[in-house]
Design an enzyme around this catalytic site. Structure first.
Site, PDB file in Angstrom:
ATOM      1  CB  CYS A   1      -1.315  -0.116   1.093  1.00  0.00           C
ATOM      2  SG  CYS A   1       0.352  -0.066   3.011  1.00  0.00           S
TER       3      CYS A   1
ATOM      4  CG  HIS B   1      -0.999   4.189   4.644  1.00  0.00           C
ATOM      5  ND1 HIS B   1      -1.480   3.858   5.336  1.00  0.00           N
ATOM      6  CD2 HIS B   1      -0.402   2.828   3.758  1.00  0.00           C
ATOM      7  CE1 HIS B   1      -1.727   2.567   5.432  1.00  0.00           C
ATOM      8  NE2 HIS B   1      -0.635   1.969   5.061  1.00  0.00           N
TER       9      HIS B   1
END
Ligand code: A2P
Length: 348
Positions: free
Chosen positions: A128, A252
């Site tokens: 990711c 994130h």
């Protein structure tokens, strides 16, 4: 034509998003199978308004399946995906099991879609943190050349799965009630010690390597090279990373410092380039206090870039801030997007 699709790990944090992303994708679905561990057999999930019973994931269950979207952990992928390929399915795998296998394309559609043509049954979804960084940097790499990337991540707990989300929420309540915080999952399930994440920062994602870097940091370095250096006119690129888990549920953040080869590149040129690049939304207006934030990125497929500014003491060097929904572009959406591309490119 329409396709028989199986989702491996359908009950997890990523798997449930895969179901939603598949529902809203352009993929014509004939049937779905939702696969998980024995523990989930009998659970019922929904697909396009219909009830679907969760089945146990076994090597036999892939008969007749055309497409597998998988996110049940690396060891499950290693065990089951070869059987799925043997049964004739193409697998898009969100785990780290096959990412560095030279016969497995590691793909971000906006960055290296052409690599899909080399697939031999399995395509890997990058980590990711790597995905959102390269969505932002690949256009800059192609236009101006990149010499070095220095990245620090601020990673949400959902990257460690549903149990890590539950743990953060429970610890938050414990903290507010002034109770002791119980920690059993984070920083990583596969290590010996566990520490509270609520109101805390943990500079460990995945296990440590002998080098002193964590495996997550290792992935950001090596996946970046595998993805970018496959370019015919690739130049060497240096990457270093520090990965930190923060008490955020979804999304994130990354502080990215990069140096370009073309010393004439300006901040305005780079911002304009990013604004017209696929999968990117520029959110960058300091006078309006406008910049990417995880809470605003949640549920979105794009990667958000802001705080783009030159290093005032080094020419050809810049800082920026990159945010994306780690469960979507970082996982479920990138996987479903790869499957859409496979169909469009007649590779499924
Ligand atoms: P289950 O819910 O039955 O445990 P997360 O990343 O949120 O932790 O989710 C992990 C996913 O992988 C879940 O869907 C989980 O199913 C599934 N899973 C875990 N272990 C296995 C296994 N041995 N076989 C099949 N699926 C598994």
């Amino acid at each position: 034509t329409s396709y028989n699709v199986a989702i491996l790990g359908a009950t997890g944090a990523v798997g449930t998003r895969m179901i939603e992303q598949l529902e809203t994708s352009s993929i014509p679905v004939k049937t779905v199978k939702f696969l998980a561990s024995k523990r989930s057999v009998g659970k019922v999930l929904r697909f396009k308004g219909q009830d679907v019973k969760v089945e146990e994931a076994t090597p036999e269950v892939f008969r007749g399946v055309d497409l597998v979207l998988s996110s049940a952990g690396g060891s499950v992928s290693k065990k089951l995906l070869p059987a799925a390929v043997k049964a004739g399915a193409v697998c898009v795998d969100n785990t780290s099991a096959f990412r560095m296998d030279p016969n497995v394309p590691l793909v971000i559609p906006e960055v290296n879609r052409a690599a899909l043509a080399q697939h031999q049954g399995i395509i890997a979804n990058p980590n990711c943190s790597t995905i959102q960084m390269l969505v932002a940097l690949a256009p800059i790499y192609r236009q101006y050349g990149l010499k070095q990337i220095v990245v620090s991540t601020y990673q949400a707990v959902s990257g460690a799965g549903q149990s890590a989300i539950n743990e953060l929420l429970q610890q938050t309540q414990q903290y507010l009630k002034q109770e002791p915080l119980t920690a059993n999952i984070l920083p990583t399930k596969n290590d010996i010690k566990h520490y509270p994440q609520a109101f805390n920062l943990l500079p460990q994602i995945d296990v440590f390597e002998d080098s002193g870097y964590t495996h997550e940091e290792w992935k950001m370095i090596h996946e970046t090279k595998k993805i970018l250096l496959a370019d015919p006119d690739a130049t060497q690129i240096k990457v270093t990373a520090t990965c930190v888990r923060v008490p955020v549920v979804i999304g994130h953040g990354e502080s990215v410092y990069f140096t370009v080869t073309d010393q004439t590149a300006t901040t305005t040129q780079i911002r304009d380039l990013l604004a017209k690049s696929p999968g990117i939304v520029v959110q960058d207006d300091t006078r309006q206090q406008f910049y990417p934030q995880p809470l605003n990125a949640e549920g979105k497929r794009e990667t958000f870039v802001g705080r783009l500014r030159p290093d005032l003491e080094n020419t050809g060097a810049f800082n920026c801030w990159v945010v994306s929904d780690n469960l979507l572009k970082g996982a479920a959406w990138n996987t479903v997007q790869i499957a859409e591309c496979l169909i469009e490119d007649h590779l499924l």
